[in-house]
Design an enzyme around this catalytic site. Structure first.
Site, PDB file in Angstrom:
ATOM      1  N   GLU A  29       0.830  -1.205   0.000  1.00  0.00           N
ATOM      2  CA  GLU A  29       0.000   0.000   0.000  1.00  0.00           C
ATOM      3  C   GLU A  29       0.866   1.258   0.000  1.00  0.00           C
ATOM      4  O   GLU A  29       0.551   2.238  -0.673  1.00  0.00           O
ATOM      5  CB  GLU A  29      -0.948   0.008   1.210  1.00  0.00           C
ATOM      6  CG  GLU A  29      -1.995  -1.099   1.180  1.00  0.00           C
ATOM      7  CD  GLU A  29      -2.782  -1.148  -0.130  1.00  0.00           C
ATOM      8  OE1 GLU A  29      -3.181  -0.082  -0.633  1.00  0.00           O
ATOM      9  OE2 GLU A  29      -2.987  -2.252  -0.660  1.00  0.00           O
ATOM     10  N   HIS A  32       1.880   2.291  -3.413  1.00  0.00           N
ATOM     11  CA  HIS A  32       0.831   3.051  -4.093  1.00  0.00           C
ATOM     12  C   HIS A  32       0.891   4.520  -3.668  1.00  0.00           C
ATOM     13  O   HIS A  32       0.862   5.419  -4.483  1.00  0.00           O
ATOM     14  CB  HIS A  32      -0.564   2.531  -3.701  1.00  0.00           C
ATOM     15  CG  HIS A  32      -0.981   1.274  -4.418  1.00  0.00           C
ATOM     16  ND1 HIS A  32      -1.130   1.190  -5.781  1.00  0.00           N
ATOM     17  CD2 HIS A  32      -1.316   0.050  -3.937  1.00  0.00           C
ATOM     18  CE1 HIS A  32      -1.531  -0.021  -6.103  1.00  0.00           C
ATOM     19  NE2 HIS A  32      -1.656  -0.739  -5.011  1.00  0.00           N
TER      20      HIS A  32
HETATM   21 ZN   LIG Z   1      -2.368  -2.647  -4.885  1.00  0.00          ZN
END
Ligand SMILES: [Zn+2]
Ligand SMILES: [Zn+2]
Length: 107
Positions: A29, A32
């Site tokens: 995450e 991202h």
């Molecule tokens: Zn992802």
């Protein structure tokens, strides 16, 4: 959530996969978010994402969550509503949510 850059971690990840997987999911995450903030390609198919994920040792794809396993099934004696629970419940203490009938373990 990309709009706020808050990280949402599903507690199921921890429950089902444990600490190591949880840290992998967080790393993933973070990739991202980092790329999004840096205006780089932050999607799974983007080269920037692939490179960063590789560098930090994060999985390239979000972990699909295994469905919860319900191992205990209960049924109301009176109205036959069935209940599924992950953990055992004390049938002497719980009553049917619908009719307040007695609940029996069926599986
Ligand atoms: Zn992802
Ligand atoms: Zn009932």
């Amino acid at each position: 959530m990309l709009a706020t850059h808050h990280i949402e971690v599903n507690p199921k990840v921890y429950e089902n996969y444990g600490e190591e997987e949880l840290s992998n999911v967080i790393k993933h995450e973070l990739c991202h978010y980092h790329l999004h903030l840096a205006n780089l390609g932050y999607q799974h198919r983007d080269a920037d994402f692939k490179q960063l994920a590789k560098r930090v040792g994060a999985p390239r794809f979000c972990q699909p969550l295994a469905p919860r396993k319900y191992s205990h099934k209960y049924q109301c004696e009176r109205c036959a509503t069935s209940y599924q629970r992950q953990r055992k419940i004390d049938t002497t203490r719980y009553r049917c949510g619908r009719c307040k009938g007695k609940i029996n373990k069926i599986e």
